[in-house]
Design an enzyme around this catalytic site. Structure first.
Site, PDB file in Angstrom:
ATOM      1  CG  ASP A  25      -1.580  -1.145   1.621  1.00  0.00           C
ATOM      2  OD1 ASP A  25      -1.519  -2.110   0.864  1.00  0.00           O
ATOM      3  OD2 ASP A  25      -2.239  -1.153   2.678  1.00  0.00           O
ATOM      4  CD  GLU A 199      -6.958  -5.076   4.165  1.00  0.00           C
ATOM      5  OE1 GLU A 199      -6.326  -5.740   4.984  1.00  0.00           O
ATOM      6  OE2 GLU A 199      -6.732  -5.123   2.944  1.00  0.00           O
TER       7      GLU A 199
END
Ligand code: FRU
Length: 470
Positions: A25, A199
């Site tokens: 990420d 998420e």
């Protein structure tokens, strides 16, 4: 692209990838004094996921990236999972020591089965980071998943607001100083897609095209649960009053930011005038197996965000940000023509293809190389776009990789394809429908083939192909 040169076959040329090792990420996206900071989930000892650090790169133009030393290392509270960063202009945190405004990173400390939020700060434009001695700043209320804080300054209430992913919902917290957090509200248990864990949330206030008003959008990554399998990003349009987020969607409605298999955990930069986001171009279904050598993982092209309002139905619009540093050479440019079968030789990736169409046409655009082909099918009859990776060279590294991925479309007016060494990003109808897919042809693309599905030729207003260099 980094300043380092590499001969790796799948090394992206117009996308960020680390010189070495594993990334996932994007984290801590913050703009300060002419620099875009990109932190990212990083494992500096391996090309597979492991104890997470925050790697760091900066760019002045969102195109050319310079990798800096690792910003945050795991410690006794745990590994450093995803989070965000802000510039604390008014020194609400009291952590500023010099002339520069203090940058504060808010991240998840992931210990053994326990996630909590901590902060770190930098008084030298993000070059060095100190973890706050009072960490963690937000304790876990006994939830298995309690992570990925994304923080912004909310003018109206003069408070920092944090969105936090909590398994099957998002929680909002507020703070006057980034250190003391108060629970506000929760959203989502019964809304949207719940194929997997929620998420990397982001609550953003977006411009509505052609209107004065802005609208709130809550971004939520979900894994798995994506429309074509595995990881993907959904969004909810609605309202936020400083305490509660209320969506205007019905509970079962799913809105996908990107229908492709490889756009995940995207969040926006803090501190830019226009909202801009970037995502990890990968999918947890096979992220640890992709066939790169020294590095594994790359980011998408940065994209600007806005909304379209069609009779109360809001759609996210994404436009790729192409820097002036990217030079383009026109390889092919034709107006008002038609094709039944057209082949155009192309130079090595990256390149971009820009098509303007007359109607819902039915044709395939194949990116062909010696090592295989990636087929992109525009199907006007079933009103969908498909990306077929089943013949795209290296597909055997994971049983989940070879796929035929679909995105519904009511029309094809225009499409922009950005093709790098191992990825294609498709922006359809001005970025209202987007699809990001990775692929690994063993060798470069040599030609583009446009082929009508039907007996009639496909009419177009324009086909333009441009090579890109940085
Ligand atoms: C999303 C994610 C986050 C987490 C991080 C760990 O891809 O699972 O929820 O913070 O990756 O690397």
């Amino acid at each position: 692209m980094t300043k380092e040169t590499s001969v790796e076959m799948f090394r992206p040329a117009m996308h960020f990838s680390p010189a070495k090792h594993w990334i996932n990420d994007p984290n801590g996206l913050v703009y300060y004094k002419g620099e875009y900071h990109l932190f990212y989930q990083y494992h500096p000892h391996s090309t597979i996921w492991g104890p997470m650090h925050w790697g760091h790169a900066v760019s002045k133009d969102l195109a050319l990236w310079e990798e800096l030393p690792i910003a945050l290392y795991p410690d006794e509270l745990g590994a450093i999972f995803s989070g965000s960063a802000v510039v604390d202009w008014n020194n609400t945190s009291g952590l500023q020591t010099g002339e520069e405004a203090v940058m504060v990173a808010i991240f998840t400390h992931h210990g053994e089965d326990n996630e909590k939020q901590s902060i770190a700060y930098s008084n030298d434009r993000g070059r060095t980071w100190v973890k706050y001695e009072g960490n963690p700043v937000l304790l876990n209320p006994d939830l298995k998943d309690f992570r990925d804080p994304k923080v912004f300054w909310h003018e109206e209430t003069s408070k920092w607001i944090m969105s936090l992913a909590c398994g099957d919902h998002i929680r909002f917290y507020a703070s006057p100083n980034l250190k003391d957090w108060e629970y506000l509200s929760s959203f989502g248990e019964t809304f949207g897609n719940h194929g997997g864990v929620w998420e990397c949330p982001d609550l953003i206030h977006l411009k509505v095209e052609g209107e004065q008003a802005k609208k709130w959008v809550l971004i939520v990554s979900v894994n798995p649960g994506g429309p074509n399998g595995g990881s993907a990003i959904q969004y909810f349009t609605g309202d936020f009053d400083g305490t509660t987020f209320v969506t205007d969607q019905c509970e079962s409605e799913e809105k996908w930011a990107d229908w492709g298999r490889d756009f995940y955990a995207a969040v926006t930069w803090s501190g830019t005038e226009q909202p801009i986001w970037i995502g990890w171009m990968n999918n947890w279904q096979y992220a640890n197996q992709t066939p790169t050598a020294e590095f594994r993982g790359s980011m998408s092209i940065p994209r600007s965000l806005s909304l379209e309002n069609k009779e109360g139905l809001y759609t996210l619009i994404q436009k790729p940000i192409l820097s002036d540093k990217m030079e383009s050479d026109t390889i092919f440019n034709r107006q008002d023509g038609s094709f039944k079968n057209l082949t155009v030789k192309v130079p090595e990736q990256p390149f971009m293809v820009d098509m303007k169409l007359n109607s819902l046409s039915s044709f395939a655009l194949s990116l062909k190389g010696e090592g295989g082909q990636l087929d992109i099918e525009f199907d006007g009859v079933s009103q969908e776009l498909r990306v077929d990776r089943t013949k795209s060279g290296m597909i055997g590294f994971s049983e989940h990789f070879a796929s035929l991925d679909t995105m519904p479309l009511e029309s094809f007016e225009d499409v922009l394809l950005l093709v790098d060494k191992a990825s294609v990003e498709l922006f359809v109808n001005g970025g209202r429908s987007v699809m990001t897919e990775s692929f690994y042809l063993a060798g470069s693309i040599e030609a583009l083939e446009f082929k009508s599905f039907l007996k009639e030729p496909v009419e177009y207003k324009q086909i333009r192909i441009q090579s890109i260099s940085l």
